[in-house]
Design a protein around this motif. Sequence first.
Motif, PDB file in Angstrom:
ATOM      1  N   UNK A 171      25.309   6.091   2.788  1.00  0.00           N
ATOM      2  CA  UNK A 171      24.583   6.949   3.715  1.00  0.00           C
ATOM      3  C   UNK A 171      23.233   7.372   3.169  1.00  0.00           C
ATOM      4  N   UNK A 172      23.154   7.565   1.846  1.00  0.00           N
ATOM      5  CA  UNK A 172      21.884   7.969   1.228  1.00  0.00           C
ATOM      6  C   UNK A 172      20.812   6.914   1.410  1.00  0.00           C
ATOM      7  N   UNK A 173      21.214   5.634   1.415  1.00  0.00           N
ATOM      8  CA  UNK A 173      20.259   4.540   1.548  1.00  0.00           C
ATOM      9  C   UNK A 173      19.672   4.468   2.955  1.00  0.00           C
ATOM     10  N   UNK A 174      20.340   5.109   3.904  1.00  0.00           N
ATOM     11  CA  UNK A 174      19.838   5.135   5.288  1.00  0.00           C
ATOM     12  C   UNK A 174      19.129   6.448   5.566  1.00  0.00           C
TER      13      UNK A 174
ATOM     14  N   UNK B 151      22.538  10.541  -3.718  1.00  0.00           N
ATOM     15  CA  UNK B 151      23.811  10.006  -4.209  1.00  0.00           C
ATOM     16  C   UNK B 151      24.534  11.028  -5.076  1.00  0.00           C
ATOM     17  N   UNK B 152      23.772  11.743  -5.900  1.00  0.00           N
ATOM     18  CA  UNK B 152      24.385  12.756  -6.766  1.00  0.00           C
ATOM     19  C   UNK B 152      25.002  13.883  -5.949  1.00  0.00           C
ATOM     20  N   UNK B 153      24.322  14.285  -4.885  1.00  0.00           N
ATOM     21  CA  UNK B 153      24.863  15.343  -4.011  1.00  0.00           C
ATOM     22  C   UNK B 153      26.076  14.830  -3.245  1.00  0.00           C
TER      23      UNK B 153
ATOM     24  N   UNK C 294       0.805  -1.225   0.000  1.00  0.00           N
ATOM     25  CA  UNK C 294       0.000   0.000   0.000  1.00  0.00           C
ATOM     26  C   UNK C 294       0.839   1.276   0.000  1.00  0.00           C
ATOM     27  N   UNK C 295       2.163   1.121   0.088  1.00  0.00           N
ATOM     28  CA  UNK C 295       3.049   2.284   0.165  1.00  0.00           C
ATOM     29  C   UNK C 295       4.032   2.332  -1.008  1.00  0.00           C
ATOM     30  N   UNK C 296       3.674   1.711  -2.122  1.00  0.00           N
ATOM     31  CA  UNK C 296       4.604   1.650  -3.252  1.00  0.00           C
ATOM     32  C   UNK C 296       4.816   3.016  -3.898  1.00  0.00           C
ATOM     33  N   UNK C 297       3.786   3.861  -3.889  1.00  0.00           N
ATOM     34  CA  UNK C 297       3.946   5.211  -4.450  1.00  0.00           C
ATOM     35  C   UNK C 297       4.972   6.002  -3.644  1.00  0.00           C
ATOM     36  N   UNK C 298       4.872   5.926  -2.304  1.00  0.00           N
ATOM     37  CA  UNK C 298       5.864   6.574  -1.448  1.00  0.00           C
ATOM     38  C   UNK C 298       7.230   5.936  -1.650  1.00  0.00           C
ATOM     39  N   UNK C 299       7.241   4.609  -1.783  1.00  0.00           N
ATOM     40  CA  UNK C 299       8.505   3.897  -1.980  1.00  0.00           C
ATOM     41  C   UNK C 299       9.224   4.322  -3.246  1.00  0.00           C
ATOM     42  N   UNK C 300       8.477   4.524  -4.336  1.00  0.00           N
ATOM     43  CA  UNK C 300       9.110   4.950  -5.585  1.00  0.00           C
ATOM     44  C   UNK C 300       9.704   6.345  -5.449  1.00  0.00           C
ATOM     45  N   UNK C 301       9.030   7.220  -4.686  1.00  0.00           N
ATOM     46  CA  UNK C 301       9.576   8.553  -4.449  1.00  0.00           C
ATOM     47  C   UNK C 301      10.842   8.483  -3.593  1.00  0.00           C
ATOM     48  N   UNK C 302      10.848   7.600  -2.610  1.00  0.00           N
ATOM     49  CA  UNK C 302      12.038   7.411  -1.771  1.00  0.00           C
ATOM     50  C   UNK C 302      13.219   6.952  -2.621  1.00  0.00           C
ATOM     51  N   UNK C 303      12.993   6.010  -3.523  1.00  0.00           N
ATOM     52  CA  UNK C 303      14.065   5.500  -4.374  1.00  0.00           C
ATOM     53  C   UNK C 303      14.627   6.592  -5.281  1.00  0.00           C
ATOM     54  N   UNK C 304      13.746   7.437  -5.827  1.00  0.00           N
ATOM     55  CA  UNK C 304      14.202   8.537  -6.679  1.00  0.00           C
ATOM     56  C   UNK C 304      15.023   9.547  -5.883  1.00  0.00           C
ATOM     57  N   UNK C 305      14.596   9.841  -4.656  1.00  0.00           N
ATOM     58  CA  UNK C 305      15.325  10.807  -3.825  1.00  0.00           C
ATOM     59  C   UNK C 305      16.666  10.228  -3.359  1.00  0.00           C
ATOM     60  N   UNK C 306      16.747   8.909  -3.182  1.00  0.00           N
ATOM     61  CA  UNK C 306      18.039   8.285  -2.857  1.00  0.00           C
ATOM     62  C   UNK C 306      19.042   8.557  -3.980  1.00  0.00           C
ATOM     63  N   UNK C 307      18.586   8.449  -5.228  1.00  0.00           N
ATOM     64  CA  UNK C 307      19.469   8.754  -6.358  1.00  0.00           C
ATOM     65  C   UNK C 307      19.901  10.221  -6.329  1.00  0.00           C
TER      66      UNK C 307
ATOM     67  N   UNK D 169      21.337   1.303 -11.406  1.00  0.00           N
ATOM     68  CA  UNK D 169      22.275   1.727 -12.451  1.00  0.00           C
ATOM     69  C   UNK D 169      23.036   2.977 -11.997  1.00  0.00           C
ATOM     70  N   UNK D 170      22.316   3.932 -11.402  1.00  0.00           N
ATOM     71  CA  UNK D 170      22.957   5.142 -10.904  1.00  0.00           C
ATOM     72  C   UNK D 170      23.958   4.847  -9.804  1.00  0.00           C
ATOM     73  N   UNK D 171      23.610   3.899  -8.924  1.00  0.00           N
ATOM     74  CA  UNK D 171      24.511   3.511  -7.843  1.00  0.00           C
ATOM     75  C   UNK D 171      25.784   2.875  -8.395  1.00  0.00           C
ATOM     76  N   UNK D 172      25.642   2.049  -9.437  1.00  0.00           N
ATOM     77  CA  UNK D 172      26.819   1.444 -10.056  1.00  0.00           C
ATOM     78  C   UNK D 172      27.737   2.509 -10.636  1.00  0.00           C
ATOM     79  N   UNK D 173      27.145   3.536 -11.259  1.00  0.00           N
ATOM     80  CA  UNK D 173      27.937   4.632 -11.823  1.00  0.00           C
ATOM     81  C   UNK D 173      28.710   5.349 -10.713  1.00  0.00           C
ATOM     82  N   UNK D 174      28.024   5.677  -9.618  1.00  0.00           N
ATOM     83  CA  UNK D 174      28.670   6.384  -8.512  1.00  0.00           C
ATOM     84  C   UNK D 174      29.725   5.501  -7.857  1.00  0.00           C
ATOM     85  N   UNK D 175      29.397   4.239  -7.643  1.00  0.00           N
ATOM     86  CA  UNK D 175      30.339   3.309  -6.993  1.00  0.00           C
ATOM     87  C   UNK D 175      31.618   3.156  -7.806  1.00  0.00           C
TER      88      UNK D 175
END
Length: 333
Positions: free
Chosen positions: A277-280, A60-62, A44-57, A187-193
């Motif tokens: 740290x972004x993932x936490x 990571x950029x910051x 029931x929280x997948x919409x919020x979850x997708x926003x969380x995943x986008x903000x994690x990216x 994919x973004x995490x692999x690029x940063x890593x």
Amino acid sequence: MSHLTPSADRRAADIAAFSRRHRFHWFEALPWLIAVAAYFAFPNYLALGSQILAIILFALSVDLVLGYAGIVTLGHAAFFGVGAYTAGILAANGWGEPISGLLAAAIAAACIGLASGWIILRTTGLTLLMQTLVVAAMLYELANKAYRFTGGADGLQGMSVWPIFGMFRFDMFGNTAYFYCLIVLFIGWLVVRNTVNSSFGRSLTGIRENVGRMHAIGAPVAQRRLIVYALSAALAGVAGALTAQTAQFVGLNVLNLERSGTILVMLIIGGIGQLYGAFIGVPLYMIAQDRFAEADPTYWYFWIGLAMVFIVVFLRGGIFGVVERLLARSRKR
């Protein structure tokens, strides 16, 4: 008996340690396993979850420019907003293909990053900080005035995002959006890593620690700072495009100062310059914001501030930094 000289031994050890940085470790699978488990545990929280995943990216950029290159910024929302508006304007004007929308957002944000970075990265300290803020403020006003293209204060509406590869349609429950954001984040995490663990990434750390010494050894400091700034801008643009495509709406808030400040708070909570740290920090902040706002709609920001004071005073290096120190102590024993 080894025929290597002490300096050769040390050089071989350094090369071996450097190569180990590229190897994947078992704990790196944890965020992804948790994300997949969350899909089934909280349907029931997948919409919020997708926003969380986008903000994690976005975080990571910051972290790439702040935690590794030492470039302090208060205006990274500029690139996030450029990406969001690029994907949004395309989708609102007859081109809703999501993958090409992400690529267009990355290119547009990277171009803005190169153009602005070429100017502002010539400065340091407070001047640099204020110029990053000025870039975001200028783009905010541009989006506000260009009502015909952006919708101004009313927001960009009428977006129509096509199914991914013509097969996976975005639904109101967020099923497709969640895995779409998760794959793009991976994919973004692999690029940063790979960037931070490369020789280029190690030189960025050297620039952060002692820019004078890096100049002395002949490193192209200005060039590398500009490259990483543009790369970070591209990743932020992709994050902005993800939020636009999954929400199918873009408002002026994607460019405001609060977004830039909030992402720094999230990184402080998780740990700056830690890669994970972004993932936490992002999930903790967004979930706490949701809970505090529900429990105390008027003063929920007070509780966020109180939590920040606690973290800064007692959890130096953020939550991931504390975990890392505890693991280091256990290894010594």
